[in-house]
Write an enzyme that holds these catalytic residues in place. Structure first.
Site, PDB file in Angstrom:
ATOM      1  N   SER A 140      -0.959  -3.881  10.311  1.00 18.90           N
ATOM      2  CA  SER A 140      -0.660  -4.753   9.183  1.00 18.90           C
ATOM      3  C   SER A 140       0.584  -5.589   9.460  1.00 18.90           C
ATOM      4  O   SER A 140       1.577  -5.087   9.988  1.00 18.90           O
ATOM      5  CB  SER A 140      -0.442  -3.913   7.923  1.00 18.90           C
ATOM      6  OG  SER A 140      -1.596  -3.155   7.668  1.00 18.90           O
ATOM      7  N   TYR A 147      -1.536  -3.306  -6.966  1.00 20.41           N
ATOM      8  CA  TYR A 147      -1.296  -4.029  -5.716  1.00 20.41           C
ATOM      9  C   TYR A 147      -2.571  -4.115  -4.868  1.00 20.41           C
ATOM     10  O   TYR A 147      -3.266  -3.115  -4.656  1.00 20.41           O
ATOM     11  CB  TYR A 147      -0.173  -3.378  -4.883  1.00 20.41           C
ATOM     12  CG  TYR A 147      -0.182  -3.972  -3.495  1.00 20.41           C
ATOM     13  CD1 TYR A 147       0.301  -5.264  -3.286  1.00 20.41           C
ATOM     14  CD2 TYR A 147      -0.774  -3.310  -2.422  1.00 20.41           C
ATOM     15  CE1 TYR A 147       0.214  -5.869  -2.044  1.00 20.41           C
ATOM     16  CE2 TYR A 147      -0.869  -3.910  -1.173  1.00 20.41           C
ATOM     17  CZ  TYR A 147      -0.365  -5.186  -0.989  1.00 20.41           C
ATOM     18  OH  TYR A 147      -0.482  -5.785   0.242  1.00 20.41           O
ATOM     19  N   ASP A 190      -9.110  -9.853   9.061  1.00 23.08           N
ATOM     20  CA  ASP A 190      -8.599  -8.509   8.755  1.00 23.08           C
ATOM     21  C   ASP A 190      -9.569  -7.387   9.104  1.00 23.08           C
ATOM     22  O   ASP A 190      -9.147  -6.333   9.535  1.00 23.08           O
ATOM     23  CB  ASP A 190      -8.237  -8.432   7.268  1.00 23.08           C
ATOM     24  CG  ASP A 190      -7.282  -7.290   6.949  1.00 23.08           C
ATOM     25  OD1 ASP A 190      -6.308  -7.098   7.707  1.00 23.08           O
ATOM     26  OD2 ASP A 190      -7.507  -6.580   5.948  1.00 23.08           O
ATOM     27  N   ARG A 238       1.754 -12.250  -1.045  1.00 19.35           N
ATOM     28  CA  ARG A 238       0.471 -12.607  -0.415  1.00 19.35           C
ATOM     29  C   ARG A 238      -0.205 -13.763  -1.127  1.00 19.35           C
ATOM     30  O   ARG A 238       0.077 -14.075  -2.280  1.00 19.35           O
ATOM     31  CB  ARG A 238      -0.466 -11.396  -0.436  1.00 19.35           C
ATOM     32  CG  ARG A 238       0.114 -10.199   0.309  1.00 19.35           C
ATOM     33  CD  ARG A 238      -0.843  -9.591   1.269  1.00 19.35           C
ATOM     34  NE  ARG A 238      -0.195  -8.653   2.164  1.00 19.35           N
ATOM     35  CZ  ARG A 238      -0.628  -8.386   3.391  1.00 19.35           C
ATOM     36  NH1 ARG A 238      -1.692  -8.995   3.858  1.00 19.35           N
ATOM     37  NH2 ARG A 238       0.010  -7.514   4.159  1.00 19.35           N
ATOM     38  N   CYS A 244       1.097  -7.921  11.630  1.00 15.84           N
ATOM     39  CA  CYS A 244       1.402  -8.112  13.051  1.00 15.84           C
ATOM     40  C   CYS A 244       0.654  -9.298  13.650  1.00 15.84           C
ATOM     41  O   CYS A 244       0.502  -9.390  14.863  1.00 15.84           O
ATOM     42  CB  CYS A 244       1.117  -6.841  13.841  1.00 15.84           C
ATOM     43  SG  CYS A 244       2.282  -5.522  13.481  1.00 15.84           S
ATOM     44  N   HIS A 257     -10.146  -2.617  11.815  1.00 16.56           N
ATOM     45  CA  HIS A 257      -9.082  -3.459  11.262  1.00 16.56           C
ATOM     46  C   HIS A 257      -8.829  -4.603  12.250  1.00 16.56           C
ATOM     47  O   HIS A 257      -7.835  -4.594  12.975  1.00 16.56           O
ATOM     48  CB  HIS A 257      -7.829  -2.587  11.074  1.00 16.56           C
ATOM     49  CG  HIS A 257      -6.743  -3.232  10.272  1.00 16.56           C
ATOM     50  ND1 HIS A 257      -5.438  -2.793  10.302  1.00 16.56           N
ATOM     51  CD2 HIS A 257      -6.742  -4.271   9.403  1.00 16.56           C
ATOM     52  CE1 HIS A 257      -4.695  -3.527   9.488  1.00 16.56           C
ATOM     53  NE2 HIS A 257      -5.467  -4.437   8.932  1.00 16.56           N
ATOM     54  N   ARG A 279       0.838  -1.192   0.000  1.00 22.02           N
ATOM     55  CA  ARG A 279       0.000   0.000   0.000  1.00 22.02           C
ATOM     56  C   ARG A 279       0.878   1.249   0.000  1.00 22.02           C
ATOM     57  O   ARG A 279       1.903   1.297   0.675  1.00 22.02           O
ATOM     58  CB  ARG A 279      -0.913   0.012   1.228  1.00 22.02           C
ATOM     59  CG  ARG A 279      -2.119  -0.914   1.092  1.00 22.02           C
ATOM     60  CD  ARG A 279      -3.001  -0.843   2.314  1.00 22.02           C
ATOM     61  NE  ARG A 279      -2.338  -1.391   3.474  1.00 22.02           N
ATOM     62  CZ  ARG A 279      -1.763  -0.677   4.424  1.00 22.02           C
ATOM     63  NH1 ARG A 279      -1.805   0.642   4.394  1.00 22.02           N
ATOM     64  NH2 ARG A 279      -1.162  -1.263   5.429  1.00 22.02           N
ATOM     65  N   LYS A 331      -9.620  -2.379   2.030  1.00 29.07           N
ATOM     66  CA  LYS A 331      -9.266  -1.268   2.909  1.00 29.07           C
ATOM     67  C   LYS A 331     -10.031   0.005   2.527  1.00 29.07           C
ATOM     68  O   LYS A 331     -10.437   0.789   3.382  1.00 29.07           O
ATOM     69  CB  LYS A 331      -7.751  -1.020   2.870  1.00 29.07           C
ATOM     70  CG  LYS A 331      -6.931  -2.182   3.461  1.00 29.07           C
ATOM     71  CD  LYS A 331      -7.483  -2.568   4.775  1.00 29.07           C
ATOM     72  CE  LYS A 331      -6.618  -3.386   5.726  1.00 29.07           C
ATOM     73  NZ  LYS A 331      -5.782  -4.446   5.350  1.00 29.07           N
TER      74      LYS A 331
HETATM   75  P1  GTP Z   1      -2.217  -7.917   7.304  1.00 32.74           P
HETATM   76  O1  GTP Z   1      -2.755  -8.932   6.361  1.00 32.74           O
HETATM   77  O2  GTP Z   1      -1.149  -7.071   6.707  1.00 32.74           O
HETATM   78  O3  GTP Z   1      -3.267  -7.082   7.954  1.00 32.74           O
HETATM   79  O4  GTP Z   1      -1.372  -8.725   8.435  1.00 32.74           O
HETATM   80  P2  GTP Z   1      -1.781  -9.660   9.664  1.00 32.74           P
HETATM   81  O5  GTP Z   1      -1.995  -8.824  10.883  1.00 32.74           O
HETATM   82  O6  GTP Z   1      -2.861 -10.591   9.290  1.00 32.74           O
HETATM   83  O7  GTP Z   1      -0.405 -10.460   9.936  1.00 32.74           O
HETATM   84  P3  GTP Z   1      -0.046 -12.021   9.761  1.00 32.74           P
HETATM   85  O8  GTP Z   1      -0.873 -12.919  10.631  1.00 32.74           O
HETATM   86  O9  GTP Z   1      -0.008 -12.333   8.323  1.00 32.74           O
HETATM   87  O10 GTP Z   1       1.447 -12.059  10.347  1.00 32.74           O
HETATM   88  C1  GTP Z   1       2.479 -11.272   9.800  1.00 32.74           C
HETATM   89  C2  GTP Z   1       3.821 -11.799  10.268  1.00 32.74           C
HETATM   90  O11 GTP Z   1       3.880 -11.898  11.686  1.00 32.74           O
HETATM   91  C3  GTP Z   1       4.142 -13.175   9.717  1.00 32.74           C
HETATM   92  O12 GTP Z   1       5.471 -13.183   9.264  1.00 32.74           O
HETATM   93  C4  GTP Z   1       3.977 -14.080  10.910  1.00 32.74           C
HETATM   94  O13 GTP Z   1       4.801 -15.204  10.824  1.00 32.74           O
HETATM   95  C5  GTP Z   1       4.332 -13.187  12.091  1.00 32.74           C
HETATM   96  N1  GTP Z   1       3.604 -13.580  13.315  1.00 32.74           N
HETATM   97  C6  GTP Z   1       2.276 -13.808  13.425  1.00 32.74           C
HETATM   98  N2  GTP Z   1       1.945 -14.206  14.681  1.00 32.74           N
HETATM   99  C7  GTP Z   1       3.077 -14.204  15.391  1.00 32.74           C
HETATM  100  C8  GTP Z   1       3.383 -14.507  16.765  1.00 32.74           C
HETATM  101  O14 GTP Z   1       2.532 -14.849  17.594  1.00 32.74           O
HETATM  102  N3  GTP Z   1       4.689 -14.383  17.136  1.00 32.74           N
HETATM  103  C9  GTP Z   1       5.663 -14.002  16.253  1.00 32.74           C
HETATM  104  N4  GTP Z   1       6.907 -13.903  16.691  1.00 32.74           N
HETATM  105  N5  GTP Z   1       5.411 -13.710  14.946  1.00 32.74           N
HETATM  106  C10 GTP Z   1       4.140 -13.800  14.524  1.00 32.74           C
HETATM  107  C1  SPV Z   2      -2.806  -4.728   5.288  1.00 32.73           C
HETATM  108  O1  SPV Z   2      -1.818  -4.163   4.821  1.00 32.73           O
HETATM  109  O2  SPV Z   2      -3.280  -4.428   6.412  1.00 32.73           O
HETATM  110  C2  SPV Z   2      -3.447  -5.822   4.546  1.00 32.73           C
HETATM  111  C3  SPV Z   2      -3.057  -6.040   3.176  1.00 32.73           C
HETATM  112  O3  SPV Z   2      -4.331  -6.497   5.064  1.00 32.73           O
HETATM  113  S1  SPV Z   2      -3.733  -4.873   2.104  1.00 32.73           S
HETATM  114  O4  SPV Z   2      -4.947  -5.423   1.515  1.00 32.73           O
HETATM  115  O5  SPV Z   2      -2.743  -4.635   1.083  1.00 32.73           O
HETATM  116  O6  SPV Z   2      -4.061  -3.659   2.806  1.00 32.73           O
HETATM  117 MN    MN Z   3      -4.755  -5.758   7.174  1.00 33.89          MN
END
Ligand code: GTP
Ligand code: SPV
Ligand code: MN
Length: 627
Positions: free
Chosen positions: A284, A233, A313, A411, A286, A262, A105, A242
């Site tokens: 994001s 993207y 999400d 992704r 996290c 979110h 983004r 979003k």
């Molecule tokens: P968006 O789709 O961008 O909104 O992200 P999200 O919040 O859904 O994040 P996602 O679950 O995809 O995790 C992002 C990164 O954080 C990945 O590389 C995971 O491996 C890492 N991660 C997720 N949960 C944990 C956790 O409990 N501990 C650690 N150390 N890393 C984590």
């Molecule tokens: C984020 O960045 O929080 C996502 C991926 O979930 S996107 O759809 O690119 O915003």
């Molecule tokens: Mn997100």
């Protein structure tokens, strides 16, 4: 001048419009296309106007049928927009690369175009609607020549649910169409639900030339419209996500008295069948997708928990007649981060992406499968990296840094129904009741593993003062700590201080609001390693959170809120090194004093509208730190 007025001015060339209409109708008929799929006059007129501006060769309506989806998949493979993956190993799966300068983004190209700058607030980029429409119209004009404009009627939320909102996205990208078919409910059923109503979000997207300088992601809350140009993207172009479900919806929710957040939504079922639902806001990349699909750790398996994934999400939340907050996930798919996803960290995600999935910017293997860093198996001996060049493990760039095979924000787009833990309440029009709301982020230091807010307003303060290290999900300096209130900094479609006030108000209006917590899975030791194993083990923390919502669970009061008592977690099967739990739960008063100053500075930056309730909470925290 209104947005529509500006458009009229831009398109006063009526004969061009009529010509465009005639062309699309005639050429369309030759291809078996329909001129329109609805008698909704507002919708038809708007499409005509946008077609006159973008001048596509064809206009194609997306009806939501499998036949049309299959034909579009085939066409995308023919044009090279998509690559068909190994259908034996990954049935229904496709591969896509975005432009190398278009992988996340672009927050600096994202604008809230409210009539008054004060309504966008200090955390959003603002342009006047006139300026935004005029500038972007120059980029849209003729941008679809030689291309097809696809008309995607979509519903965010179950079709016909009182929660749901309808949008129509016009796009010149088959990739966008195929993603929207996964992420949202699409087609005739949506048009039927819309009928002749003008209550839909007008979403216009064109890849145009993918010129980063001319990239604009524009939101017009007063016109219920979104214009996105020069990007391909996900977060910039899947306009239901979003742009609609957060930026436009949050502004609507402010007016209508609900919340667009979110947040992931997750159900935890006990062996007796009782399910409690929680929602969690993390910035994001996290950990939302991971937490939403959690698998209970070995040590807790005997307790018989079952996890139900509702969303990963976005949550739309309303006060229901029982006085509780109820939530739906407006999406029907995952657009998840690939790197780090493997059979240990997230087996449910691995199972989810085995079929009917679009992979974007990961590495492509010679056998037509895909790979990413910290995925399953050893690094492949050879691959095409995400830009399409040959790649081998150990390759370094000219600065000696390892070259990754998958882009860090690569992704997968996969249907929710593929997920082994998918909730059976997905199509329920009233969603699920929330027992707890959780805030969290990536903090190397400071924030303990978990703590509980003392009451609703204190909980709102925890959301408002959230901060996190920057990740690859957005352009900018990785690792830098930034304030990201409610994980909504890039997604709140109006003034952030009004948003805080809205949250305070929800607590006042809801007789039985959920309890609020803060978690940090990412606290590190002196050597930089994570103190907490995370992923499935996070259930131990969730278990305590749920106990607290039932007035069980042992807690001790601290200046920042209630901390778990030293023996509060069930640690069966998890041996943390001695002293680790103490480090995870430590509240360092000096660090927190500095944090108070940082929060105050942030609030000051938001201006005089920051609610007095939050100022009180800050002073209360300062006071308790000195006690
Ligand atoms: P968006 O789709 O961008 O909104 O992200 P999200 O919040 O859904 O994040 P996602 O679950 O995809 O995790 C992002 C990164 O954080 C990945 O590389 C995971 O491996 C890492 N991660 C997720 N949960 C944990 C956790 O409990 N501990 C650690 N150390 N890393 C984590
Ligand atoms: C984020 O960045 O929080 C996502 C991926 O979930 S996107 O759809 O690119 O915003
Ligand atoms: Mn997100």
């Amino acid at each position: 001048m209104t947005g529509v007025g500006v458009l009229r001015l831009l398109q006063s060339n009526v004969s061009a419009r009529q010509r465009a209409r005639k062309n699309t109708l005639e050429e369309g008929k030759n291809r078996g296309e329909v001129a329109t799929m609805t008698n909704n006059a507002v919708l038809n007129t708007w499409i005509e106007e946008m077609a006159a501006l973008c001048q596509p060769d064809h206009v194609v309506w997306i009806d939501g049928s499998d036949e049309q989806r299959d034909a579009l998949r085939a066409e995308a493979c023919k044009t090279g927009e998509m690559i068909l993956l190994n259908q034996e190993k990954l049935p229904g799966c496709y591969y896509h690369r975005t432009h190398p300068l278009d992988v996340a983004r672009t927050e600096d190209k994202t604008f809230i175009c409210a009539a008054h700058e004060r309504d966008a607030g200090p955390t959003n980029n603002w342009k006047s609607p006139e300026e935004a429409y005029t500038e972007a119209a120059n980029y849209f004009r003729g941008s679809m020549r030689g291309r097809t404009m696809y008309v995607i009627p979509f519903s965010m939320g179950p079709v016909g649910s009182p929660f749901s909102k309808i949008g129509v996205e016009l796009t010149d990208s088959i990739y966008v169409v195929l993603n929207m078919l996964i992420m949202t409910r699409v087609g005739k059923k949506v048009l039927n639900a819309l009928g002749t109503s003008a209550d839909f979000t007008k979403c216009l997207h064109s890849k145009a030339q993918l010129d980063p300088d001319k990239r604009r992601i524009l939101h017009f809350p007063e016109d219920n419209a979104i214009w996105s140009v020069n990007s391909g993207y996900g977060g910039n172009v899947l306009l239901g996500k979003k742009c609609l479900a957060l930026r436009i919806a949050s502004a609507l929710a402010y007016k209508e008295g609900w919340l667009a957040e979110h947040m992931l939504i997750l159900g935890i079922e006990e062996p007796n069948g009782y399910i409690q639902y929680i929602a969690a806001a993390f910035p994001s990349a996290c950990g939302k997708t991971n937490l939403a699909m959690l698998i209970p750790p070995e040590g807790l398996k005997s307790k018989g928990y079952r996890i139900w994934t509702v969303g990963d999400d976005i949550a739309w939340i309303k006060i229901d007649t029982d006085g509780r907050l109820w939530a739906i996930n407006p999406e029907s798919g995952f657009f998840g981060v690939a790197p780090g996803t493997n059979s240990k960290t997230n087996p449910n995600a691995v199972a989810t992406v085995q079929r009917d999935t679009i992979f974007t910017n990961v590495a492509l293997l010679p056998d037509g499968t895909v790979w990413w860093e910290e995925g399953d198996g050893d690094p492949p001996s050879e691959a095409l990296e995400w830009k399409g060049s040959p790649w081998k493990p150990g390759m370094k760039d000219k600065d000696g840094k390892p070259i990754v095979a998958a882009q860090p924000n690569s992704r997968f787009t996969a249907p929710l129904r593929n997920c082994p833990s998918v909730s059976f309440r997905l199509e329920h029009h009233h969603g699920v009741p929330l027992s707890a709301i959780i805030f969290g982020g990536r903090r190397n230091t400071l924030a303990p593993l978990v703590y509980e807010a003392m009451n609703w307003n204190h909980g709102v303060f925890l959301g408002a003062s959230m901060a996190s290290e920057r990740t690859a999900a957005q352009y900018g300096k990785l690792g830098e700590v930034r304030r990201d209130p409610f994980a909504m900094l890039p997604f709140c479609g109006y003034h952030m201080a009004d948003y805080f006030k809205h949250w305070i108000g929800i607590g006042r209006k809801a007789p039985r609001p959920p309890r609020i917590f803060h978690v940090n899975w990412f606290r590190r030791d002196e050597k930089g390693g994570f103190l907490w194993p995370g992923y499935g083990e996070n259930l131990r923390v969730i278990e305590w959170i749920l106990q607290r919502t039932r007035d069980e669970g042992k807690a001790v009061k601290s200046p920042i809120g209630y901390l778990p008592a030293p023996d509060a977690f069930d640690m069966t099967g998890l041996d943390l090194p001695k002293g680790t739990m103490e480090k995870l739960l430590e509240v360092n008063k000096d660090e927190w004093r500095a944090e108070c100053d940082a929060i105050e500075e942030f609030f000051n930056g938001l201006g005089p509208k920051v609610p007095w309730e939050l100022r009180n909470e800050l002073e209360g925290l300062r006071h308790r730190l000195e006690e």
